[in-house]
Design an enzyme around this catalytic site. Structure first.
Site, PDB file in Angstrom:
ATOM      1  N   HIS A  27       0.852  -1.194   0.000  1.00  0.00           N
ATOM      2  CA  HIS A  27       0.000   0.000   0.000  1.00  0.00           C
ATOM      3  C   HIS A  27       0.882   1.236   0.000  1.00  0.00           C
ATOM      4  O   HIS A  27       2.090   1.154   0.151  1.00  0.00           O
ATOM      5  CB  HIS A  27      -0.962   0.013   1.192  1.00  0.00           C
ATOM      6  CG  HIS A  27      -0.309   0.321   2.506  1.00  0.00           C
ATOM      7  ND1 HIS A  27      -0.910   1.071   3.486  1.00  0.00           N
ATOM      8  CD2 HIS A  27       0.907  -0.005   3.014  1.00  0.00           C
ATOM      9  CE1 HIS A  27      -0.101   1.181   4.529  1.00  0.00           C
ATOM     10  NE2 HIS A  27       1.003   0.529   4.265  1.00  0.00           N
ATOM     11  N   CYS A  37       5.816   6.632   3.968  1.00  0.00           N
ATOM     12  CA  CYS A  37       4.670   5.763   3.664  1.00  0.00           C
ATOM     13  C   CYS A  37       3.893   6.244   2.437  1.00  0.00           C
ATOM     14  O   CYS A  37       2.968   5.566   1.993  1.00  0.00           O
ATOM     15  CB  CYS A  37       3.751   5.643   4.871  1.00  0.00           C
ATOM     16  SG  CYS A  37       4.531   4.749   6.231  1.00  0.00           S
ATOM     17  N   HIS A  41       4.950   0.339  -0.585  1.00  0.00           N
ATOM     18  CA  HIS A  41       5.725  -0.572   0.252  1.00  0.00           C
ATOM     19  C   HIS A  41       4.790  -1.671   0.750  1.00  0.00           C
ATOM     20  O   HIS A  41       3.572  -1.566   0.619  1.00  0.00           O
ATOM     21  CB  HIS A  41       6.377   0.168   1.433  1.00  0.00           C
ATOM     22  CG  HIS A  41       5.389   0.790   2.364  1.00  0.00           C
ATOM     23  ND1 HIS A  41       4.700   1.949   2.072  1.00  0.00           N
ATOM     24  CD2 HIS A  41       4.956   0.398   3.578  1.00  0.00           C
ATOM     25  CE1 HIS A  41       3.893   2.253   3.070  1.00  0.00           C
ATOM     26  NE2 HIS A  41       4.014   1.317   4.005  1.00  0.00           N
ATOM     27  N   HIS A  43       3.751  -5.028   3.642  1.00  0.00           N
ATOM     28  CA  HIS A  43       3.752  -5.536   5.015  1.00  0.00           C
ATOM     29  C   HIS A  43       3.235  -6.967   5.004  1.00  0.00           C
ATOM     30  O   HIS A  43       2.473  -7.356   4.126  1.00  0.00           O
ATOM     31  CB  HIS A  43       2.805  -4.731   5.915  1.00  0.00           C
ATOM     32  CG  HIS A  43       3.136  -3.298   6.030  1.00  0.00           C
ATOM     33  ND1 HIS A  43       4.167  -2.828   6.808  1.00  0.00           N
ATOM     34  CD2 HIS A  43       2.566  -2.202   5.459  1.00  0.00           C
ATOM     35  CE1 HIS A  43       4.213  -1.519   6.729  1.00  0.00           C
ATOM     36  NE2 HIS A  43       3.256  -1.108   5.906  1.00  0.00           N
ATOM     37  N   HIS A  78      -1.476 -10.757  -1.092  1.00  0.00           N
ATOM     38  CA  HIS A  78      -0.696 -10.455  -2.297  1.00  0.00           C
ATOM     39  C   HIS A  78      -1.420  -9.465  -3.204  1.00  0.00           C
ATOM     40  O   HIS A  78      -1.501  -9.658  -4.418  1.00  0.00           O
ATOM     41  CB  HIS A  78      -0.308 -11.742  -3.035  1.00  0.00           C
ATOM     42  CG  HIS A  78       0.766 -12.486  -2.325  1.00  0.00           C
ATOM     43  ND1 HIS A  78       0.519 -13.285  -1.230  1.00  0.00           N
ATOM     44  CD2 HIS A  78       2.099 -12.518  -2.523  1.00  0.00           C
ATOM     45  CE1 HIS A  78       1.657 -13.796  -0.795  1.00  0.00           C
ATOM     46  NE2 HIS A  78       2.639 -13.338  -1.548  1.00  0.00           N
ATOM     47  N   GLU A 130       0.556  -4.236  11.742  1.00  0.00           N
ATOM     48  CA  GLU A 130       1.171  -3.904  10.461  1.00  0.00           C
ATOM     49  C   GLU A 130       2.673  -4.181  10.482  1.00  0.00           C
ATOM     50  O   GLU A 130       3.249  -4.588   9.479  1.00  0.00           O
ATOM     51  CB  GLU A 130       0.914  -2.432  10.130  1.00  0.00           C
ATOM     52  CG  GLU A 130       1.394  -2.023   8.769  1.00  0.00           C
ATOM     53  CD  GLU A 130       1.086  -0.585   8.452  1.00  0.00           C
ATOM     54  OE1 GLU A 130       0.050  -0.342   7.809  1.00  0.00           O
ATOM     55  OE2 GLU A 130       1.881   0.289   8.838  1.00  0.00           O
TER      56      GLU A 130
END
Length: 147
Positions: A27, A37, A41, A43, A78, A130
């Protein structure tokens, strides 16, 4: 997954079910204040979903664990969360794919499913980790309808 201790949602229901799952997703947060952010990137999210109710369904479940996994894991694993324009938006800050909004969205998805079941259980809490050091807990307020 290692056993974790989660904050408890207070309630008076007879049954409480918790489902742990993880999903990998990317996201970005489209806001100047998001700093790094703002860039795409990823998580590995760890989620715990708390469902409660007083009545079991005709199969003896409050809700089938497999259904919870299907609703969330198959939708988000994914993926690029920003691409899910049904859930998230680049124009409305309340719908940016932040940890807070993802936790709320998971709760809303689960509750929409539960609203269509015979025993109408309630999604009381979504705990969403997260990173190893950052998580959010979302608990819907009683009586508020969700999108």
């Amino acid at each position: 997954m290692m056993q974790q201790i989660y904050p408890v949602a207070s309630h008076s229901y007879a049954y409480e079910l918790n489902k742990d799952m993880q999903f990998a997703a990317a996201h970005y947060v489209p806001a100047e204040e998001a700093g790094k952010c703002r860039k795409l990137h990823g998580h590995t999210y760890f989620a715990n979903i708390t469902v409660a109710g007083d009545t079991l369904d005709s199969a003896g479940f409050l809700v089938n664990f497999a259904i919870l996994k299907q609703l969330i894991h198959e939708r988000f694993d994914h993926s690029v969360l920003n691409d899910d324009t049904e859930s998230f938006s680049a124009d409305e800050p309340d719908r940016f794919p932040t940890t807070e909004a993802v936790a709320r969205t998971i709760c809303e998805i689960v509750q929409r499913h539960l609203d269509g079941t015979e025993n109408r259980a309630r999604c009381l809490q979504v705990y969403l980790r997260e990173t190893p050091t950052s998580y959010c807990i979302y608990r819907p307020k009683a009586g508020i309808a969700h999108a």
